[in-house]
Design an enzyme around this catalytic site. Structure first.
Site, PDB file in Angstrom:
ATOM      1  N   GLU A  77      -3.531   6.294   1.280  1.00  0.00           N
ATOM      2  CA  GLU A  77      -3.338   4.900   1.645  1.00  0.00           C
ATOM      3  C   GLU A  77      -4.539   4.479   2.484  1.00  0.00           C
ATOM      4  OE1 GLU A  77      -0.139   2.184   4.159  1.00  0.00           O
ATOM      5  OE2 GLU A  77       0.543   3.992   3.117  1.00  0.00           O
ATOM      6  N   LYS A 134       0.828  -1.223   0.000  1.00  0.00           N
ATOM      7  CA  LYS A 134       0.000   0.000   0.000  1.00  0.00           C
ATOM      8  C   LYS A 134       0.854   1.263   0.000  1.00  0.00           C
ATOM      9  CE  LYS A 134      -2.208  -1.141   3.784  1.00  0.00           C
ATOM     10  NZ  LYS A 134      -1.862  -2.561   3.941  1.00  0.00           N
ATOM     11  N   THR A 135       1.825   1.308   0.895  1.00  0.00           N
ATOM     12  CA  THR A 135       2.619   2.538   1.040  1.00  0.00           C
ATOM     13  C   THR A 135       3.395   2.846  -0.231  1.00  0.00           C
ATOM     14  OG1 THR A 135       2.791   2.284   3.435  1.00  0.00           O
ATOM     15  CG2 THR A 135       4.451   3.652   2.366  1.00  0.00           C
TER      16      THR A 135
END
Length: 472
Positions: free
Chosen positions: A170, A126-127
């Site tokens: 995010e 995700k990051t």
């Protein structure tokens, strides 16, 4: 602690003075930064001073170290980290005063209000994907607001207010936060069982992602990496809800494909094929096949928003990484030291492949700190098995996070499962001991890689200091 999400979430500009408990954390600090940029009065507290706390003070926040009831005097809205316990004096005082109390997810939703949200979800990646989407859109002139779960290496920040209507975020599934947002478009990198301490079962966890797809705007779209079976399953969910689905990946079934992938040293290159059209080749400054998938997903969102391939490519190729995601910490005595946030078996495996590529002819010497008792109980043996891809392994004790110590679930559970000769695996209690072991085991040409979501990130600099001292 889980704070209920209110039925109606006010826009940030209507929250009055906002106080964050746990403001130094990745999630809350990002929200606070966006609010500060909009001129909202922000205060907060954290358990320890840090570079993040110092940065927030410089940006205009009043930040206290330690938690006292008096610190919520004059506050209108409290935003609380999930790591905070119910007996926190500021939380107790806020309840007694009848203050508006939001969990992190509602705080983020409040700053999203009125924006076209591009939400990035998934068990892993995700990051990095959020970061890649941000820099590619910036290069294309889209100027999005963004909140990321880590600091961009180039800018040193995890959030900023943009001038357009786009908001890149995010979207964390760990506590169900992503079910609070209303994205225009979304990315799902993968869906693989995790956070079962919160979700209970793998089925419930996967159903959460299906519900997330249902949060998409009717005219929006979903980009999913279909090389992952869990993400690929969301095609049926999206179609049943009448949402556009764009599959990306290496699979021939993907709508946007990465072909001719070359992983060399610290770079990853690939050619992009959109439908029947070959768009061009991209070379990333980050190593690893999983990062190719992340970049392809980010690129596809930009393309479907109408931006040019060349500009998006320029942004992706300029990306130098996110802190704690295969981040180079330095080199001493011929030993390179990297650090990464990997804490799930799949993440560990992916970063070990990347580490092997960077190591070249050198060995891969790894320190791993298991994160959370519940995760280690479920995945500890699998963590140990995948660590067998390294040449030398140092396992620290479990980083407890928001959980209590369990003598039955320790780092030894992981170390005992590593399929390497006993002299190449060691279990240690603390950071200093881990640094000493790594420095003792590493040879010139080797790559030392520290892995985990806790305090293990502090070990790399300790290793470098020991190696430099040994050189003298």
């Amino acid at each position: 602690m889980r704070v209920p999400v209110p039925e109606h979430i006010l826009p940030a500009e209507q929250l009055g003075r906002v106080h964050f408990i746990g403001i130094g954390g990745a999630g809350l600090s990002a929200i606070a930064r966006v609010m500060l940029a909009r001129g909202i009065e922000v205060s907060g507290s954290d358990g320890a001073d840090s570079s993040m706390v110092a940065a927030l003070r410089e940006e205009g926040a009043t930040v206290y170290v330690g938690h006292e009831a008096s610190q919520v005097d004059g506050v209108d809205t409290l935003i609380v980290s999930t790591a905070i316990r119910e007996d926190n004096p500021e939380y107790v005082a806020a309840v007694e005063k009848g203050l508006r109390i939001y969990p992190r997810s509602a705080g983020l939703a409040s700053v999203m209000e009125g924006r076209r949200v591009l939400a990035v979800a998934g068990t892993h990646g995700k990051t990095t994907t959020t970061s890649l989407l941000t820099v590619s859109l910036q290069a294309a002139g889209a100027a999005p607001t963004y909140t990321v779960g880590g600091e961009l290496a180039a800018s040193g920040t995890n959030a900023a207010e943009g001038s357009s209507d786009l908001f890149v975020a995010e979207a964390d599934e760990s506590d169900g936060a992503f079910l609070v947002y209303k994205p225009y478009a979304a990315v799902v990198t993968n869906v693989e069982a995790d956070h079962l301490d919160q979700w209970g079962t793998e089925e419930a966890y996967r159903e959460g992602f299906a519900q997330f797809v249902g949060r998409l705007a009717p005219d929006g779209f979903l980009v999913a990496v279909i090389d992952d079976p869990g993400a690929a399953d969301l095609r049926h969910v999206a179609h049943s809800l009448g949402r556009r689905f764009i599959g990306v990946g290496e699979s021939e079934l993907a709508d946007v494909r990465a072909v001719d992938i070359v992983l060399e040293g610290t770079t990853s290159s690939f050619t992009v094929v959109d439908g029947l059209n070959e768009l061009g080749r991209i070379t990333l400054q980050i190593p690893g096949r999983h990062y190719v998938a992340d970049a392809l997903a980010a690129l596809t969102v930009g393309l479907r928003l109408g931006h040019s391939f060349d500009l998006l490519k320029a942004g992706l190729e300029s990306f130098t990484g996110t802190r704690r995601r295969m981040e180079r910490k330095g080199e001493a005595a011929g030993v390179r030291v990297y650090d990464s946030y990997a804490h799930h078996p799949s993440e560990i495996a992916g970063d070990l492949v990347s580490g092997r590529s960077v190591a070249g002819e050198g060995r891969l010497v790894v320190a791993f700190q298991p994160h959370m008792v519940s995760r280690t109980r479920i995945f500890g043996e699998e963590m140990g098995r995948v660590l067998g891809a390294a040449d030398e392994v140092v396992v620290l004790d479990v980083y407890l996070a928001r959980e209590d110590y369990d003598p039955e679930v320790t780092g030894k559970l992981v170390a005992d499962a590593v399929p390497l000769p006993p002299d190449r695996v060691v279990s240690v209690a603390g950071l200093e001991e881990a640094a000493t072991e790594l420095a003792r085991r590493a040879r010139p040409g080797d790559l030392v890689l520290t892995l985990g979501a806790g305090t293990v990130t502090e070990v790399g600099p300790m290793v470098l200091a020991r190696l430099r001292t040994a050189e003298q």
